[in-house]
Design an enzyme around this catalytic site. Structure first.
Site, PDB file in Angstrom:
ATOM      1  CG  HIS A 130      -2.023  -1.055   1.109  1.00  0.00           C
ATOM      2  ND1 HIS A 130      -2.778  -1.470   2.192  1.00  0.00           N
ATOM      3  CD2 HIS A 130      -2.478  -1.761   0.044  1.00  0.00           C
ATOM      4  CE1 HIS A 130      -3.635  -2.389   1.781  1.00  0.00           C
ATOM      5  NE2 HIS A 130      -3.472  -2.597   0.495  1.00  0.00           N
ATOM      6  CG  ASN A 224      -5.777 -10.320  14.768  1.00  0.00           C
ATOM      7  OD1 ASN A 224      -6.210  -9.601  15.672  1.00  0.00           O
ATOM      8  ND2 ASN A 224      -5.808  -9.956  13.496  1.00  0.00           N
TER       9      ASN A 224
HETATM   10  C1  BJW Z   1      -3.294  -6.834  16.639  1.00  0.00           C
HETATM   11  C2  BJW Z   1      -2.692  -6.056  17.613  1.00  0.00           C
HETATM   12  C3  BJW Z   1      -1.568  -6.595  18.245  1.00  0.00           C
HETATM   13  C4  BJW Z   1      -4.354  -4.956  16.839  1.00  0.00           C
HETATM   14  N1  BJW Z   1      -1.131  -7.784  17.906  1.00  0.00           N
HETATM   15  N2  BJW Z   1      -2.843  -8.026  16.320  1.00  0.00           N
HETATM   16  C5  BJW Z   1     -16.518  -0.312  -1.711  1.00  0.00           C
HETATM   17  C6  BJW Z   1     -16.074   0.985  -1.957  1.00  0.00           C
HETATM   18  C7  BJW Z   1     -14.750   1.247  -2.323  1.00  0.00           C
HETATM   19  C8  BJW Z   1     -13.854   0.223  -2.487  1.00  0.00           C
HETATM   20  C9  BJW Z   1     -14.300  -1.068  -2.250  1.00  0.00           C
HETATM   21  C10 BJW Z   1     -15.613  -1.328  -1.873  1.00  0.00           C
HETATM   22  N3  BJW Z   1     -15.751  -2.664  -1.690  1.00  0.00           N
HETATM   23  C11 BJW Z   1     -14.571  -3.247  -1.952  1.00  0.00           C
HETATM   24  C12 BJW Z   1     -13.674  -2.297  -2.287  1.00  0.00           C
HETATM   25  C13 BJW Z   1     -12.265  -2.517  -2.626  1.00  0.00           C
HETATM   26  C14 BJW Z   1     -11.417  -1.946  -1.518  1.00  0.00           C
HETATM   27  C15 BJW Z   1     -11.720  -2.739  -0.242  1.00  0.00           C
HETATM   28  O1  BJW Z   1     -11.205  -3.820  -0.042  1.00  0.00           O
HETATM   29  N4  BJW Z   1     -12.554  -2.220   0.654  1.00  0.00           N
HETATM   30  C16 BJW Z   1     -12.953  -2.948   1.855  1.00  0.00           C
HETATM   31  C17 BJW Z   1     -12.903  -1.994   3.045  1.00  0.00           C
HETATM   32  C18 BJW Z   1     -14.314  -3.518   1.634  1.00  0.00           C
HETATM   33  N5  BJW Z   1     -10.067  -2.075  -1.951  1.00  0.00           N
HETATM   34  C19 BJW Z   1      -9.483  -1.156  -2.726  1.00  0.00           C
HETATM   35  O2  BJW Z   1     -10.047  -0.141  -3.083  1.00  0.00           O
HETATM   36  C20 BJW Z   1      -8.091  -1.484  -3.180  1.00  0.00           C
HETATM   37  N6  BJW Z   1      -7.954  -1.296  -4.555  1.00  0.00           N
HETATM   38  C21 BJW Z   1      -8.652  -2.003  -5.420  1.00  0.00           C
HETATM   39  O3  BJW Z   1      -9.455  -2.843  -5.087  1.00  0.00           O
HETATM   40  O4  BJW Z   1      -8.365  -1.685  -6.727  1.00  0.00           O
HETATM   41  C22 BJW Z   1      -9.239  -2.180  -7.712  1.00  0.00           C
HETATM   42  C23 BJW Z   1     -10.187  -1.058  -8.048  1.00  0.00           C
HETATM   43  C24 BJW Z   1      -9.816  -0.171  -9.013  1.00  0.00           C
HETATM   44  C25 BJW Z   1     -10.701   0.854  -9.360  1.00  0.00           C
HETATM   45  C26 BJW Z   1     -11.916   0.984  -8.681  1.00  0.00           C
HETATM   46  C27 BJW Z   1     -12.240   0.092  -7.667  1.00  0.00           C
HETATM   47  C28 BJW Z   1     -11.363  -0.936  -7.345  1.00  0.00           C
HETATM   48  C29 BJW Z   1      -7.074  -0.565  -2.532  1.00  0.00           C
HETATM   49  C30 BJW Z   1      -7.015  -0.754  -1.067  1.00  0.00           C
HETATM   50  C31 BJW Z   1      -6.022   0.210  -0.452  1.00  0.00           C
HETATM   51  C32 BJW Z   1      -6.190   0.230   1.048  1.00  0.00           C
HETATM   52  N7  BJW Z   1      -5.457   1.254   1.598  1.00  0.00           N
HETATM   53  C33 BJW Z   1      -5.538   1.471   3.057  1.00  0.00           C
HETATM   54  C34 BJW Z   1      -5.445   2.947   3.376  1.00  0.00           C
HETATM   55  C35 BJW Z   1      -4.133   3.487   3.054  1.00  0.00           C
HETATM   56  C36 BJW Z   1      -4.176   4.888   3.453  1.00  0.00           C
HETATM   57  C37 BJW Z   1      -3.367   5.180   4.665  1.00  0.00           C
HETATM   58  O5  BJW Z   1      -2.682   4.342   5.254  1.00  0.00           O
HETATM   59  O6  BJW Z   1      -3.487   6.312   5.012  1.00  0.00           O
HETATM   60  O7  BJW Z   1      -4.541   0.684   3.693  1.00  0.00           O
HETATM   61  S1  BJW Z   1      -7.033   0.950   3.813  1.00  0.00           S
HETATM   62  C38 BJW Z   1      -6.297   0.499   5.323  1.00  0.00           C
HETATM   63  O8  BJW Z   1      -6.684  -0.866   5.514  1.00  0.00           O
HETATM   64  C39 BJW Z   1      -4.777   0.532   5.091  1.00  0.00           C
HETATM   65  C40 BJW Z   1      -4.391  -0.846   5.583  1.00  0.00           C
HETATM   66  O9  BJW Z   1      -3.182  -1.244   4.967  1.00  0.00           O
HETATM   67  C41 BJW Z   1      -5.574  -1.700   5.215  1.00  0.00           C
HETATM   68  C42 BJW Z   1      -5.677  -2.967   5.973  1.00  0.00           C
HETATM   69  O10 BJW Z   1      -5.938  -2.737   7.324  1.00  0.00           O
HETATM   70  P1  BJW Z   1      -5.262  -3.652   8.412  1.00  0.00           P
HETATM   71  O11 BJW Z   1      -3.805  -3.551   8.293  1.00  0.00           O
HETATM   72  O12 BJW Z   1      -5.845  -4.998   8.331  1.00  0.00           O
HETATM   73  O13 BJW Z   1      -5.644  -2.903   9.764  1.00  0.00           O
HETATM   74  P2  BJW Z   1      -6.978  -2.987  10.631  1.00  0.00           P
HETATM   75  O14 BJW Z   1      -7.022  -1.820  11.531  1.00  0.00           O
HETATM   76  O15 BJW Z   1      -8.153  -3.231   9.783  1.00  0.00           O
HETATM   77  O16 BJW Z   1      -6.791  -4.304  11.502  1.00  0.00           O
HETATM   78  C43 BJW Z   1      -5.842  -4.395  12.535  1.00  0.00           C
HETATM   79  C44 BJW Z   1      -5.824  -5.810  13.069  1.00  0.00           C
HETATM   80  O17 BJW Z   1      -4.776  -5.927  13.979  1.00  0.00           O
HETATM   81  C45 BJW Z   1      -7.106  -6.188  13.803  1.00  0.00           C
HETATM   82  O18 BJW Z   1      -7.522  -7.465  13.361  1.00  0.00           O
HETATM   83  C46 BJW Z   1      -6.694  -6.243  15.280  1.00  0.00           C
HETATM   84  O19 BJW Z   1      -7.387  -7.227  16.024  1.00  0.00           O
HETATM   85  C47 BJW Z   1      -5.243  -6.591  15.135  1.00  0.00           C
HETATM   86  N8  BJW Z   1      -4.373  -6.130  16.236  1.00  0.00           N
HETATM   87  N9  BJW Z   1      -3.420  -4.887  17.799  1.00  0.00           N
HETATM   88  C48 BJW Z   1      -1.816  -8.488  16.988  1.00  0.00           C
HETATM   89  N10 BJW Z   1      -0.928  -5.893  19.264  1.00  0.00           N
END
Ligand code: BJW
Length: 258
Positions: A130, A224
């Site tokens: 990302h 996790n």
């Molecule tokens: C611990 C802990 C400890 C805590 N020990 N564990 C509807 C609208 C728009 C888009 C979509 C939609 N439906 C689907 C989509 C596609 C979308 C998507 O997946 N959305 C979902 C939310 C549904 N994806 C995209 O848009 C991607 N692109 C794509 O699909 O391209 C094709 C396309 C092209 C043209 C049009 C449409 C599609 C791109 C995704 C990019 C995501 N970017 C982000 C933000 C970056 C910005 C920034 O950082 O400022 O990246 S989103 C955010 O989530 C960030 C993260 O990398 C990502 C994942 O989150 P993560 O790392 O899993 O964190 P958390 O907080 O969710 O979870 C933390 C976990 O840790 C928890 O489980 C805790 O329990 C655990 N934990 N403490 C162990 N100590």
């Protein structure tokens, strides 16, 4: 607070997970925001997570940037500044030891995180799905560069063409960098063990790597605080903070020989 699971069955699961790692010729790791939580960086979806203060739709989409680039830059400047105050934690360091133990060609770390803490800890083979908070790129020309933690101001401009710069981050609705995504797919598709750490496994396409690993017969270990959609594909789910579980896992691997 999420207390560590100290039960005998948790110890057994840790031992089994170490066995899965030991048996693997190649290992891939997928990390998310949870691994950096113990460094002091908030996760996206947890209590106190970034999304509570700022709706992600307001800041992490190309549409938001087109509408209000100052707001988006304020958000990212705040995140960039926070990086100057944090250090890798024992979870990051345990993954460095795992890579050292396996050696070149047998380990790939795929991260959704944009904080750069894996590289800061010393991990070498890191794929950033990302993007990275330190990097910026031009909205018009091909210029892209690492600006470290330099103060950028609210509307930073490109030195080459004068157009607005943007963070080199993959926002919602944007494609992941193709070369990085292909390399991640190859690493997951050819590993025998996939370790999934600190991700809610909600955001695609990254979350799809877990299913991909499973389909290609990798054993899946999840670390996790709680169960996630990835748990359904996991052979072992180790519940607890990654800063505690990962060092124990790597220690168990080391004490089991090979
Ligand atoms: C611990 C802990 C400890 C805590 N020990 N564990 C509807 C609208 C728009 C888009 C979509 C939609 N439906 C689907 C989509 C596609 C979308 C998507 O997946 N959305 C979902 C939310 C549904 N994806 C995209 O848009 C991607 N692109 C794509 O699909 O391209 C094709 C396309 C092209 C043209 C049009 C449409 C599609 C791109 C995704 C990019 C995501 N970017 C982000 C933000 C970056 C910005 C920034 O950082 O400022 O990246 S989103 C955010 O989530 C960030 C993260 O990398 C990502 C994942 O989150 P993560 O790392 O899993 O964190 P958390 O907080 O969710 O979870 C933390 C976990 O840790 C928890 O489980 C805790 O329990 C655990 N934990 N403490 C162990 N100590």
């Amino acid at each position: 607070m999420h207390p560590r699971d100290d039960s005998p069955s948790a110890d057994e699961a840790l031992g089994r997970a170490a066995g899965l790692l030991r048996a693997a010729e190649r290992v891939a790791v997928l990390t998310g925001a949870g691994i950096s939580a113990e460094s002091g960086l908030p996760t996206f979806r947890g209590a106190g997570g970034l999304w509570e203060g700022h709706r992600v739709e307001d800041v992490a989409t190309p549409m938001a940037f087109a509408r209000d680039p100052s707001l988006v830059w304020r958000f990212y400047n705040m995140r960039r500044a926070a990086l100057g105050t944090v250090q890798p934690n024992p979870g990051h360091h345990a993954l460095v030891r795992l890579e050292e133990r396996l050696g070149e060609g047998r380990f790939t770390l795929i991260t959704q995180n944009v904080d750069g803490l894996h590289r800061a800890a010393g991990s070498r083979r890191v794929l950033e799905l990302h993007g990275n908070l330190r990097r910026v790129r031009c909205t018009r020309c091909p210029a892209a560069l690492d600006r470290g933690l330099e103060e950028l101001g609210e509307l930073p401009r490109c030195d080459q063409c004068g157009e607005l710069l943007r963070p080199d981050i993959v926002w919602f609705h944007e494609m992941l960098p193709q070369d990085v995504w292909m390399a991640a797919g190859r690493a997951v598709g050819t590993c025998q063990c996939l370790l999934v750490v600190g991700t809610s496994a909600n955001v695609y396409p990254a979350a799809g790597l877990v299913r991909l690993g499973r389909d290609y017969h990798a054993k899946v270990i999840e670390v996790n605080l709680e169960r996630t959609p990835a748990s359904d594909h996991a052979d072992e789910t180790l519940l607890g903070p990654s800063g505690e579980v990962l060092p124990r896992l790597v220690q168990a691997l080391a004490s089991g020989g090979r």
